[in-house]
Design a protein around this motif. Structure first.
Motif, PDB file in Angstrom:
ATOM      1  N   LYS A  13      65.561  30.365  59.841  1.00  0.00           N
ATOM      2  CA  LYS A  13      64.321  30.851  59.233  1.00  0.00           C
ATOM      3  C   LYS A  13      63.638  31.893  60.118  1.00  0.00           C
ATOM      4  O   LYS A  13      62.974  32.792  59.629  1.00  0.00           O
ATOM      5  CB  LYS A  13      63.353  29.679  59.015  1.00  0.00           C
ATOM      6  N   GLU A  14      63.787  31.769  61.455  1.00  0.00           N
ATOM      7  CA  GLU A  14      63.020  32.623  62.357  1.00  0.00           C
ATOM      8  C   GLU A  14      63.756  33.895  62.768  1.00  0.00           C
ATOM      9  O   GLU A  14      63.150  34.944  62.941  1.00  0.00           O
ATOM     10  CB  GLU A  14      62.619  31.832  63.612  1.00  0.00           C
ATOM     11  N   ARG A  15      65.065  33.836  62.941  1.00  0.00           N
ATOM     12  CA  ARG A  15      65.795  35.006  63.445  1.00  0.00           C
ATOM     13  C   ARG A  15      66.155  35.931  62.290  1.00  0.00           C
ATOM     14  O   ARG A  15      66.648  35.489  61.251  1.00  0.00           O
ATOM     15  CB  ARG A  15      67.054  34.568  64.183  1.00  0.00           C
ATOM     16  N   LYS A  16      65.881  37.221  62.527  1.00  0.00           N
ATOM     17  CA  LYS A  16      66.167  38.213  61.489  1.00  0.00           C
ATOM     18  C   LYS A  16      67.318  39.117  61.910  1.00  0.00           C
ATOM     19  O   LYS A  16      67.413  39.530  63.062  1.00  0.00           O
ATOM     20  CB  LYS A  16      64.934  39.079  61.237  1.00  0.00           C
ATOM     21  N   GLN A  17      68.207  39.434  60.974  1.00  0.00           N
ATOM     22  CA  GLN A  17      69.260  40.438  61.163  1.00  0.00           C
ATOM     23  C   GLN A  17      69.344  41.249  59.869  1.00  0.00           C
ATOM     24  O   GLN A  17      69.129  40.703  58.777  1.00  0.00           O
ATOM     25  CB  GLN A  17      70.608  39.767  61.439  1.00  0.00           C
ATOM     26  N   PHE A  18      69.667  42.517  59.983  1.00  0.00           N
ATOM     27  CA  PHE A  18      69.726  43.403  58.806  1.00  0.00           C
ATOM     28  C   PHE A  18      68.435  43.307  57.980  1.00  0.00           C
ATOM     29  O   PHE A  18      68.453  43.340  56.752  1.00  0.00           O
ATOM     30  CB  PHE A  18      70.949  43.079  57.926  1.00  0.00           C
ATOM     31  N   LEU A  63      68.084  35.042  58.856  1.00  0.00           N
ATOM     32  CA  LEU A  63      69.483  34.591  58.726  1.00  0.00           C
ATOM     33  C   LEU A  63      69.640  33.611  57.566  1.00  0.00           C
ATOM     34  O   LEU A  63      70.690  33.527  56.945  1.00  0.00           O
ATOM     35  CB  LEU A  63      69.942  33.923  60.030  1.00  0.00           C
ATOM     36  N   ALA A  64      68.556  32.876  57.262  1.00  0.00           N
ATOM     37  CA  ALA A  64      68.614  31.903  56.164  1.00  0.00           C
ATOM     38  C   ALA A  64      68.863  32.572  54.818  1.00  0.00           C
ATOM     39  O   ALA A  64      69.275  31.913  53.862  1.00  0.00           O
ATOM     40  CB  ALA A  64      67.324  31.092  56.103  1.00  0.00           C
ATOM     41  N   ALA A  65      68.615  33.884  54.726  1.00  0.00           N
ATOM     42  CA  ALA A  65      68.771  34.567  53.437  1.00  0.00           C
ATOM     43  C   ALA A  65      70.233  34.900  53.131  1.00  0.00           C
ATOM     44  O   ALA A  65      70.545  35.276  52.001  1.00  0.00           O
ATOM     45  CB  ALA A  65      67.941  35.853  53.426  1.00  0.00           C
ATOM     46  N   GLN A 113      73.937  34.113  52.217  1.00  0.00           N
ATOM     47  CA  GLN A 113      74.574  32.989  51.521  1.00  0.00           C
ATOM     48  C   GLN A 113      75.521  32.218  52.426  1.00  0.00           C
ATOM     49  O   GLN A 113      75.583  30.987  52.395  1.00  0.00           O
ATOM     50  CB  GLN A 113      75.349  33.505  50.299  1.00  0.00           C
ATOM     51  N   ILE A 114      76.268  32.934  53.252  1.00  0.00           N
ATOM     52  CA  ILE A 114      77.283  32.240  54.063  1.00  0.00           C
ATOM     53  C   ILE A 114      76.629  31.289  55.064  1.00  0.00           C
ATOM     54  O   ILE A 114      77.183  30.248  55.411  1.00  0.00           O
ATOM     55  CB  ILE A 114      78.234  33.257  54.739  1.00  0.00           C
ATOM     56  N   ASN A 115      75.416  31.650  55.527  1.00  0.00           N
ATOM     57  CA  ASN A 115      74.720  30.751  56.446  1.00  0.00           C
ATOM     58  C   ASN A 115      74.225  29.508  55.727  1.00  0.00           C
ATOM     59  O   ASN A 115      74.284  28.392  56.270  1.00  0.00           O
ATOM     60  CB  ASN A 115      73.562  31.492  57.123  1.00  0.00           C
ATOM     61  N   GLN A 116      73.722  29.683  54.524  1.00  0.00           N
ATOM     62  CA  GLN A 116      73.304  28.499  53.749  1.00  0.00           C
ATOM     63  C   GLN A 116      74.512  27.601  53.468  1.00  0.00           C
ATOM     64  O   GLN A 116      74.408  26.371  53.471  1.00  0.00           O
ATOM     65  CB  GLN A 116      72.663  28.923  52.424  1.00  0.00           C
ATOM     66  N   GLU A 117      75.668  28.252  53.239  1.00  0.00           N
ATOM     67  CA  GLU A 117      76.879  27.473  52.938  1.00  0.00           C
ATOM     68  C   GLU A 117      77.298  26.622  54.143  1.00  0.00           C
ATOM     69  O   GLU A 117      77.958  25.600  53.985  1.00  0.00           O
ATOM     70  CB  GLU A 117      77.999  28.438  52.525  1.00  0.00           C
ATOM     71  N   LYS A 118      76.896  27.056  55.358  1.00  0.00           N
ATOM     72  CA  LYS A 118      77.195  26.241  56.548  1.00  0.00           C
ATOM     73  C   LYS A 118      76.119  25.182  56.783  1.00  0.00           C
ATOM     74  O   LYS A 118      76.406  24.077  57.247  1.00  0.00           O
ATOM     75  CB  LYS A 118      77.304  27.143  57.785  1.00  0.00           C
ATOM     76  N   LEU A 119      74.867  25.527  56.480  1.00  0.00           N
ATOM     77  CA  LEU A 119      73.765  24.596  56.741  1.00  0.00           C
ATOM     78  C   LEU A 119      73.825  23.381  55.814  1.00  0.00           C
ATOM     79  O   LEU A 119      73.571  22.250  56.251  1.00  0.00           O
ATOM     80  CB  LEU A 119      72.425  25.330  56.550  1.00  0.00           C
ATOM     81  N   VAL A 120      74.166  23.611  54.569  1.00  0.00           N
ATOM     82  CA  VAL A 120      74.110  22.509  53.595  1.00  0.00           C
ATOM     83  C   VAL A 120      75.128  21.402  53.906  1.00  0.00           C
ATOM     84  O   VAL A 120      74.759  20.214  53.851  1.00  0.00           O
ATOM     85  CB  VAL A 120      74.253  23.058  52.158  1.00  0.00           C
TER      86      VAL A 120
END
Ligand SMILES: Cc1cc2nc3c(=O)[nH]c(=O)nc-3n(C[C@H](O)[C@H](O)[C@H](O)COP(=O)(O)OP(=O)(O)OC[C@H]3O[C@@H](n4cnc5c(N)ncnc54)[C@H](O)[C@@H]3O)c2cc1C
Length: 341
Positions: free
Chosen positions: A213-218, A222-224, A226-233
């Motif tokens: 939620k806190e770190r931004k890239q592009f 990072l939470a935005a 999809q591939i990161n959400q696919e790992k978090l869930v």
């Protein structure tokens, strides 16, 4: 072992982490994001108000007194002995034991207290587990009346610290031969060991959630992606499933139905899922996933001994395998046949 005098170094040695923000205080994050942490209500439902109060008391102590200093001690490969009186003040050592100065906690209160310690630091939870769930419980179940009166009261206050020896340099997994004489202690301790990776994964999930939620890239958090959400869930799914398995095992134990096979299945399956969970967390944090300040690398390392002690993953799988197949596969077949001749 006698505990050295207390010295508070939380304020003096507090390390900054997470891009110069204050040292990890996940309680702040919890308050902000409570509605998003879906596993929390599911856990709350499993506990009585008293058990929940103990859990929160342990969490507060761990976040306030231990979280700010643990990364530094972990890097130095030292144990912060000054936290022992703080653990003693929580009045949880001796857990379910009644009398002898012990708190007589419910088994669930003890499980969640252990998980809350591991959520912040698995070295502390291993220390607590060996002292309380292994050494004290063994003394309570197998010790003489004189031994219980002599040792348990000071151990309950953490004025003395206990260790526990089952294995020796030349006898590791083969120590299973001893287990027939102490099945009750070992089944209980194995399930209690399994609550450490549960807590450890809760901490890793919380950190990853916060990080994404806190770190931004592009230009986006990072939470935005999809591939990161696919790992978090899957991490969240693992945590929920691990809690439910651990909870169910204690219900079986309370009903007198927990067998060694159930206990070993819990320990082996939970540690396997925990390895998967911390590996996903390490990927999500990328470069920071190998720095101790961000908790995940530390948890990654701390999980490995838990995967091994109280019976390795393999040995625990074989204990359950013996129960479900009726065939013990601990000894190579050729040697077994020869020893039968
Ligand atoms: C951090 C840490 C803390 C510990 N704390 C304690 C403690 O407080 N008290 C204590 O008594 N012990 C403790 N131990 C020891 C621990 O219980 C042993 O490491 C564990 O039982 C495995 O024994 P071993 O390391 O000798 O491995 P080994 O028995 O040598 O096994 C090596 C490998 O072979 C596999 N293997 C062995 N036998 C079989 C078999 N029959 N079938 C299939 N695979 C097999 C194992 O799964 C493992 O992968 C601790 C270990 C660690 C890492």
């Amino acid at each position: 072992m006698t505990v050295p005098p207390y010295q508070d170094d939380v304020k003096n040695n507090q390390r900054t982490n997470y891009f110069n923000s204050p040292a990890l205080d996940v309680s702040v994050v919890f308050r902000k994001q409570r509605r998003l942490l879906l596993f929390l209500p599911a856990i709350d439902d499993l506990l009585t108000p008293e058990e929940q109060a103990i859990r929160l008391r342990v969490r507060e102590c761990m976040e306030k007194d231990v979280a700010p200093i643990m990364a530094e001690y972990w890097d130095k490969a030292e144990f912060p002995f000054q936290i022992i009186p703080k653990l003693g003040a929580l009045r949880i050592a001796g857990e379910t034991i009644k009398g002898y100065g012990c708190p007589g906690l419910s088994i669930m209160a003890n499980a969640f207290a252990t998980a809350e310690i591991a959520r912040v630091d698995a070295s502390c939870s291993a220390f607590f587990l060996v002292h309380s769930s292994l050494a004290m419980l063994t003394s309570a179940l197998c010790g003489s009346e004189a031994q219980k009166q002599k040792y348990l009261p000071s151990l309950a206050e953490f004025k003395t610290v206990a260790c526990w020896g089952l294995t020796e340099p030349d006898y590791g997994s083969v120590a299973s031969a001893l287990r027939a004489t102490a099945t009750k202690v070992l089944a209980v301790s194995r399930v209690m060991v399994a609550w450490q990776p549960i807590g450890l994964c809760m901490g890793v999930y919380d950190m990853c959630h916060r990080y994404l939620k806190e770190r931004k890239q592009f230009g986006a958090p990072l939470a935005a992606f999809q591939i990161n959400q696919e790992k978090l869930v899957p991490m969240l799914g693992n945590v929920q499933a691990m809690v439910l398995i651990g909870w169910r095992l204690w219900k079986l134990y309370e009903a007198g139905k927990m067998t060694p096979g159930y206990a070993s299945m819990g320990k082996s399956w939970i540690t396997l899922r925990a390895r998967e969970t911390v590996a996903l967390g390490r990927e999500l944090l990328s470069g920071n996933g190998i720095l101790s300040e961000f908790l995940v690398a530390k948890a990654f390392g701390d999980l490995e001994p838990i995967y091994t002690f109280e019976g390795t993953y393999d040995i625990n799988a074989l204990v359950t395998g013996r129960e479900v197949t009726g065939i013990a596969s601990f000894r190579p077949a050729a040697l077994t046949q020869r020893s039968c001749l």
